[in-house]
Structure formats: structure tokens, C-alpha cells
Design a protein around this motif. Structure first.
Motif, PDB file in Angstrom:
ATOM      1  N   UNK A 124      69.921 -36.199 115.595  1.00  0.00           N
ATOM      2  CA  UNK A 124      71.111 -35.972 114.773  1.00  0.00           C
ATOM      3  C   UNK A 124      70.905 -34.829 113.774  1.00  0.00           C
ATOM      4  N   UNK A 125      71.889 -33.923 113.640  1.00  0.00           N
ATOM      5  CA  UNK A 125      71.838 -32.957 112.544  1.00  0.00           C
ATOM      6  C   UNK A 125      72.204 -33.711 111.269  1.00  0.00           C
ATOM      7  N   UNK A 126      71.229 -34.435 110.718  1.00  0.00           N
ATOM      8  CA  UNK A 126      71.553 -35.439 109.706  1.00  0.00           C
ATOM      9  C   UNK A 126      72.232 -34.873 108.460  1.00  0.00           C
ATOM     10  N   UNK A 127      71.893 -33.615 108.106  1.00  0.00           N
ATOM     11  CA  UNK A 127      72.461 -33.064 106.869  1.00  0.00           C
ATOM     12  C   UNK A 127      73.974 -32.912 106.965  1.00  0.00           C
ATOM     13  N   UNK A 128      74.500 -32.821 108.207  1.00  0.00           N
ATOM     14  CA  UNK A 128      75.954 -32.686 108.363  1.00  0.00           C
ATOM     15  C   UNK A 128      76.586 -34.019 108.744  1.00  0.00           C
ATOM     16  N   UNK A 129      75.780 -35.072 108.836  1.00  0.00           N
ATOM     17  CA  UNK A 129      76.292 -36.375 109.255  1.00  0.00           C
ATOM     18  C   UNK A 129      76.652 -37.200 108.023  1.00  0.00           C
ATOM     19  N   UNK A 130      77.819 -37.883 108.019  1.00  0.00           N
ATOM     20  CA  UNK A 130      78.169 -38.711 106.860  1.00  0.00           C
ATOM     21  C   UNK A 130      77.078 -39.752 106.589  1.00  0.00           C
ATOM     22  N   UNK A 131      76.785 -40.029 105.292  1.00  0.00           N
ATOM     23  CA  UNK A 131      75.699 -40.961 104.955  1.00  0.00           C
ATOM     24  C   UNK A 131      75.776 -42.302 105.693  1.00  0.00           C
ATOM     25  N   UNK A 132      76.974 -42.870 105.840  1.00  0.00           N
ATOM     26  CA  UNK A 132      77.084 -44.162 106.538  1.00  0.00           C
ATOM     27  C   UNK A 132      76.628 -44.057 107.988  1.00  0.00           C
ATOM     28  N   UNK A 133      76.929 -42.921 108.604  1.00  0.00           N
ATOM     29  CA  UNK A 133      76.522 -42.735 110.004  1.00  0.00           C
ATOM     30  C   UNK A 133      75.005 -42.574 110.101  1.00  0.00           C
ATOM     31  N   UNK A 134      74.396 -41.934 109.083  1.00  0.00           N
ATOM     32  CA  UNK A 134      72.923 -41.811 109.070  1.00  0.00           C
ATOM     33  C   UNK A 134      72.303 -43.208 108.981  1.00  0.00           C
ATOM     34  N   UNK A 200      66.598 -39.709 103.438  1.00  0.00           N
ATOM     35  CA  UNK A 200      66.947 -40.911 102.667  1.00  0.00           C
ATOM     36  C   UNK A 200      67.838 -40.565 101.473  1.00  0.00           C
ATOM     37  N   UNK A 201      67.527 -39.482 100.774  1.00  0.00           N
ATOM     38  CA  UNK A 201      68.370 -39.085  99.634  1.00  0.00           C
ATOM     39  C   UNK A 201      69.803 -38.826 100.099  1.00  0.00           C
ATOM     40  N   UNK A 202      69.924 -38.183 101.263  1.00  0.00           N
ATOM     41  CA  UNK A 202      71.256 -37.907 101.810  1.00  0.00           C
ATOM     42  C   UNK A 202      71.966 -39.225 102.155  1.00  0.00           C
ATOM     43  N   UNK A 203      71.247 -40.119 102.850  1.00  0.00           N
ATOM     44  CA  UNK A 203      71.868 -41.387 103.278  1.00  0.00           C
ATOM     45  C   UNK A 203      72.281 -42.239 102.081  1.00  0.00           C
ATOM     46  N   UNK A 204      71.487 -42.166 101.011  1.00  0.00           N
ATOM     47  CA  UNK A 204      71.763 -43.003  99.836  1.00  0.00           C
ATOM     48  C   UNK A 204      72.617 -42.285  98.796  1.00  0.00           C
ATOM     49  N   UNK A 205      72.872 -41.026  99.047  1.00  0.00           N
ATOM     50  CA  UNK A 205      73.639 -40.185  98.098  1.00  0.00           C
ATOM     51  C   UNK A 205      73.004 -40.218  96.709  1.00  0.00           C
ATOM     52  N   UNK A 206      71.687 -39.940  96.681  1.00  0.00           N
ATOM     53  CA  UNK A 206      70.921 -39.940  95.429  1.00  0.00           C
ATOM     54  C   UNK A 206      70.422 -38.526  95.097  1.00  0.00           C
ATOM     55  N   UNK A 207      69.992 -38.368  93.838  1.00  0.00           N
ATOM     56  CA  UNK A 207      69.521 -37.049  93.391  1.00  0.00           C
ATOM     57  C   UNK A 207      68.060 -37.042  92.970  1.00  0.00           C
ATOM     58  N   UNK A 208      67.355 -38.165  93.127  1.00  0.00           N
ATOM     59  CA  UNK A 208      65.964 -38.154  92.682  1.00  0.00           C
ATOM     60  C   UNK A 208      65.099 -39.085  93.529  1.00  0.00           C
ATOM     61  N   UNK A 209      64.028 -38.536  94.060  1.00  0.00           N
ATOM     62  CA  UNK A 209      63.044 -39.356  94.789  1.00  0.00           C
ATOM     63  C   UNK A 209      61.665 -39.089  94.198  1.00  0.00           C
ATOM     64  N   UNK A 210      60.967 -40.165  93.825  1.00  0.00           N
ATOM     65  CA  UNK A 210      59.576 -40.053  93.399  1.00  0.00           C
ATOM     66  C   UNK A 210      58.689 -40.357  94.613  1.00  0.00           C
ATOM     67  N   UNK A 211      57.736 -39.493  94.849  1.00  0.00           N
ATOM     68  CA  UNK A 211      56.726 -39.790  95.873  1.00  0.00           C
ATOM     69  C   UNK A 211      55.463 -40.141  95.089  1.00  0.00           C
ATOM     70  N   UNK A 212      55.001 -41.367  95.259  1.00  0.00           N
ATOM     71  CA  UNK A 212      53.985 -41.905  94.349  1.00  0.00           C
ATOM     72  C   UNK A 212      52.649 -42.068  95.069  1.00  0.00           C
ATOM     73  N   UNK A 213      51.610 -41.511  94.484  1.00  0.00           N
ATOM     74  CA  UNK A 213      50.260 -41.555  95.070  1.00  0.00           C
ATOM     75  C   UNK A 213      49.279 -41.966  93.980  1.00  0.00           C
TER      76      UNK A 213
END
Ligand code: SF4
Ligand code: SF4
Length: 506
Positions: A124-134, A200-213
Motif C-alpha cells: 500500500x502507498x500508505x502515505x496516501x491511504x486514509x488512516x482508517x484504511x491503514x 503508525x503516526x499517519x494511522x493514528x493521526x499523531x505528531x509525536x513518536x518517542x523511540x526509547x532505548x
């Protein structure tokens, strides 16, 4: 005896322990690819929720990535063929489950060709796919939480979008000793994790993801930082946390990263956070960018009972025996097989068990730590000092022994994450975690029993209601007939009474 983390710089985490990591033995080699096994054993229940139902029959030939089983309910995940071959059995097989009972599995005899099913559509070209469809697409990939919880990912994401979400947290804090699969994934596939985070940010319509190590993983941190620089995505933030067990617990991570406390009995989404394992993010990338459902995973094979400890990317369903052989076989001292880590893993009695979606580690040991003889509680408070959930384990233990469900609930048993910290520090060698696990199982069984009784009561009431309604309808019909008979004369009344007696007799 491990050190209570309270003596170190703890950050925001209460309790916890500094454990001997023992990870370096399995991180010396790059991730290895074992050959396809002769047989793949695929349990139809590899997730939280309802077991999937087989869609294939014995004798059928299947291709890699083909859908084999699908969950009928609202909570579950599909199972796909990990390679091509013939379905030779659908039968109970030993698995590393909670109770150790055999579970229904689809057994595929591999043909060695590893032919893939033709995808109906391109990735899927996910960036152009509606979040619900992702989200719907993720559901079809059989993806579950790869940190060990195996909660179906799509349903977790869908539930999260119903609330007020602010942060996505990708969990790379692999805090349990011996396990290094996430570390190796971050070192070798950091770009896939970053790509998964963006999906995931696109699917959840969010603006911040922390990657934690954890801060003691410099290679992983370096690779992630480079991948994030390449992505040039300001929504992604790399965060280091102290190496303390169990900093990788969902609620603990939320607290460490955002300083927000998940309420008792609540979820991270209650404080605006959604936690996903870094492996899950990479699996989402694999599915949406490469069209490959969850048919393989990275797992650590290690312990002093394994000749060459390593990490492998293996097909789901590969027997543990085949993976141990690939890792140089067992050493002469091998005695115990644990699926998972030493703190939360399950001991199993056979290496016929297959690698499943939840298997992050295969641990082979010469010896298991033997606790000393159990003694009475001396009320030292050590267990409470290390409990990351701030419970009072000594009190919970008391109520668990008394089977006092009300007190267990009010003292937060359901918040216990079964981390085992309390056991490790108890000078009286009381098997606290085991008792809590058993108490939780009893409560779950009582709840299931209550639900069964409630369903039976509703069925009984519905039946009674139906019988009463039918009785009322019969009586109404009789009254109408009598009315008509009055018009017709005495013989008709005698005939109606006779019919009523017959009806009552019936
Ligand atoms: S650590 Fe053990 S002995 Fe000490 S209070 Fe807790 S249960 Fe009791
Ligand atoms: S096992 Fe439960 S009670 Fe014991 S330390 Fe961990 S969370 Fe606390």
C-alpha cells in the motif's frame, strides 16, 4: 543478589532492580538466517483474543504468506503460512503456553521452494491511504505486539484512536537479562523501525513518536539516530532511559518518558500514550512496504546450554529443536529450556515446541536458580521497596493465601505486572510472583464462571418469558374461540373445552 535500583539514579521509576544483563554472548554475531525446517508448526492461537479458525484442509498445498486461519471475533489475528508446502495435520501440539497444554496447530511439510502467494495488490502507498484504511490493512497482516504481550496490533490501535491520544512510544527498552533481539533489530534495521513509526503516526493521526532505548545500547542508539537524521522527520524523538528492570514495562516506560502516571487499573491511553514494541513497528513496515505479513521474527537463542548464542530471524512455526541445532546444538551441561527470559519466561519440557509470534528468547541453561527453603515473612519491606507498581507484595501475599478476592482487588493485584522483582529480594524466599499469578488465574476463572452463570440466567429468563407469552397467546385464542362458540351454540363449546384439555395434557 541483584542490587535494588533505589541505590542508583532511578529517573522517575519507582523500585526496579539492576540485574546482570548477560546479553553480550548473543550479540557478537550479526542476525543469522537459519534454513527452512522440514516442518512448520503453526498454532492457531498466537495472540490475545479468540483463536483463529483454520481456512485450509489437510492435504492442501499452501504458499508463503497465504492466509491459513482467521479469527471469527472482534479480537484476534490471522495466521499465515511461513513457507510453501503441504498441510499434513491440524492437531494438538506442545506449545510454550501458560498452562503447558498442547494447542491446536496447523502442520506444514515444507517443499523447500518457499514460493510466495501472489499479492492481490502491491504494497500500500500508505502515505496516501486514509488512516482508517491503514488500520484495516494492518489487521490483515497478522501483526501482534512482539514485546511478548501479543495483543493484536490493529485492535490496540483502533481502541487507542477512540480516546485523546498525544504520544506514540516505541519501546526499545529490552530490560530482561539475556534477551537481545530488539537490540539487534535496532542495530541492523533501524530504518525499518523509523519507517514503521511514520506509518503508525499517519494511522493514528499523531505528531509525536518517542523511540526509547536504554542508555547502555550505544550501537542501537547510533543506528537509530542515523536513521532518524536520514528521515528528517521532526515528529520523531530518540529518548534514552536508564537500564533498570523493568523499565520496559508499558506503564513504567510511560512514566519515564512523559512523567505521566498510568492510573491503577488503567491503560497508557488513559494518559494520552500508546506503547508499541520496536519489533512491532518493523513488522508493520514489512507488511505495508514489502507486503510480507508476520511470518518471521528475530529471536535470541542463548544461555550456557547453547554452543553458539546468537540472534536469528526465523520463520514462525520453526521447531525450537531446529533452531538450537542451528546455534551449534546443546552443550553437555544443557538441562533447562525456557521460552522467554529468566524473569518472565516459561519453562518447557520439550524442544518440539515451535517458535511463535511471542517468542523473543530461547534460553537454555545448565541450572535454574534454586531458592532457599521458604520461611515466614519477616516484614522487612524489601519487596515493597523494589515493586515498580508501588504495591505491597507482603500484604498481597497474605490475601492471596486467604483467597480474599475483595482485598486482592483493592490492594491492586490486577496492577501487578508479574515482573518477579519482589521474589528476587525476599530474604524469606517466598514465591510471591507465583502466588500472584495463581491468584489472578483464580479471579479470572471466577469472572468467567460469573459470566457463564449470567448467560445461563438470561437464557432461563428468556425461555420463561417465551413460555409465558405462548401461554397468554393460547388463552387469548381460547377466549376468542369461546366468543365465537357462544354465537354457534352448546356443541361447539363442548368441542373447544375438549381441545383445551388435550392441549393442557400435551
Ligand atoms: S521481602 Fe519477603 S520477608 Fe520481606 S516483607 Fe516482603 S514478603 Fe516479607
Ligand atoms: S511481581 Fe508484582 S508485586 Fe512483585 S514486584 Fe513485580 S509488580 Fe510488584
Amino acid at each position: 543478589m541483584p542490587s535494588p535500583a533505589a541505590t542508583y539514579d532511578l529517573g522517575k521509576l519507582h523500585g526496579g532492580l539492576r540485574l546482570d544483563a548477560r546479553k553480550s554472548a548473543s550479540t557478537g554475531l550479526p542476525i543469522q538466517s537459519p534454513p527452512l525446517p522440514e516442518q512448520l508448526i503453526l498454532p492457531i492461537e498466537q495472540h490475545v483474543g479468540e483463536p483463529a479458525q483454520p481456512l485450509v484442509g489437510i492435504g492442501e498445498h499452501v504458499l508463503r504468506g497465504q492466509l491459513l486461519a482467521e479469527s471469527p471475533g472482534t479480537l484476534g489475528a490471522p495466521v499465515h503460512a511461513s513457507s510453501s508446502g503441504k498441510v499434513v495435520a491440524i492437531e494438538p501440539w506442545p506449545v510454550a503456553g501458560r498452562r503447558g497444554d498442547p494447542a491446536p496447530c496447523i502442520v506444514i511439510e515444507c517443499d523447500g521452494e518457499d514460493r510466495a502467494v501472489e499479492s492481490a495488490d502491491n504494497p500500500a502507498p500508505w502515505a496516501e491511504t486514509p488512516p482508517d484504511d491503514v488500520l484495516r490493512k494492518i489487521l490483515q497482516g497478522g501483526i501482534v505486539g512482539l514485546g511478548g504481550a501479543v495483543f493484536p496490533t490493529a485492535q490496540k490501535l483502533m481502541q487507542a484512536t477512540a480516546g485523546e491520544l498525544e504520544y506514540l512510544i516505541l519501546n526499545g527498552a529490552e530490560c530482561e537479562p539475556y534477551i537481545s533481539c530488539d537490540d539487534m533489530l535496532m542495530r541492523e534495521h533501524a530504518r525499518d523501525i523509523v519507517s514503521g513509526a511514520q506509518i503508525l503516526l499517519h494511522a493514528l493521526e499523531l505528531d509525536c513518536a518517542y523511540i526509547v532505548v536504554e542508555s547502555d545500547k550505544p550501537d542501537a542508539i547510533g543506528q537509530l539516530a542515523a536513521a532518524m537524521t536520514d528521515a528528517a522527520d521532526e515528529r520523531l524523538v530518540l529518548k534514552q532511559v536508564p537500564t533498570i528492570y523493568p523499565s520496559g514495562g508499558e506503564d513504567q516506560l510511560v512514566q519515564l518518558v512523559t512523567d505521566r502516571e498510568v492510573p491503577s487499573g488503567g491503560l497508557p491511553t488513559d494518559v494520552g500514550c500508546l506503547v508499541q514494541n520496536v519489533g512491532t513497528a518493523a513488522a508493520i513496515h514489512d507488511w505495508l512496504r514489502r507486503g510480507e505479513p508476520l511470518i518471521s521474527r528475530i529471536t535470541t537463542i542463548t544461555g550456557d546450554g547453547i554452543a553458539t548464542p546468537m540472534n536469528v530471524r526465523a520463520r514462525i512455526g520453526t521447531p525450537v529443536a531446529a533452531l538450537a541445532q542451528f546455534a551449534g546444538g546443546y552443550t553437555d551441561s544443557a538441562r533447562h529450556l525456557v521460552i522467554g527470559g529468566p524473569m518472565t519466561g516459561k519453562s518447557v519440557s520439550t524442544d518440539r515446541v515451535p517458535l511463535v509470534k511471542a517468542t523473543n528468547c530461547i534460553l537454555v541453561l545448565s541450572d535454574l536458580p534454586q531458592p532457599g527453603p521458604e520461611l515466614p515473612c519477616i516484614r522487612c519491606g524489601e519487596c515493597a521497596a523494589v515493586c515498580p507498581v508501588q504495591l505491597q507484595p507482603q500484604q498481597l501475599f497474605w490475601y492471596a493465601c486467604a483467597d480474599n478476592e475483595r482485598q486482592l482487588r483493592s490492594h491492586g493485584l490486577t496492577d501487578c505486572i508479574e515482573c518477579g522483582c519482589c521474589d528476587l529480594v525476599c530474604p524469606s524466599h517466598i514465591p510471591l510472583t507465583y502466588e500472584f499469578r495463581m491468584a489472578k488465574a483464580r479471579i479470572r476463572e471466577q469472572e468467567a464462571e460469573k459470566a457463564r452463570a449470567e448467560r445461563a440466567r438470561r437464557r432461563f429468563e428468556a425461555r420463561n418469558e417465551r413460555l409465558q407469552r405462548e401461554q397468554r397467546e393460547r388463552e387469548a385464542e381460547l377466549t376468542r374461540q369461546k366468543e365465537r362458540a357462544k354465537q354457534a351454540g352448546p356443541d361447539a363449546i363442548a368441542e373447544i373445552m375438549k381441545r383445551k384439555q388435550q392441549d393442557d395434557g400435551d
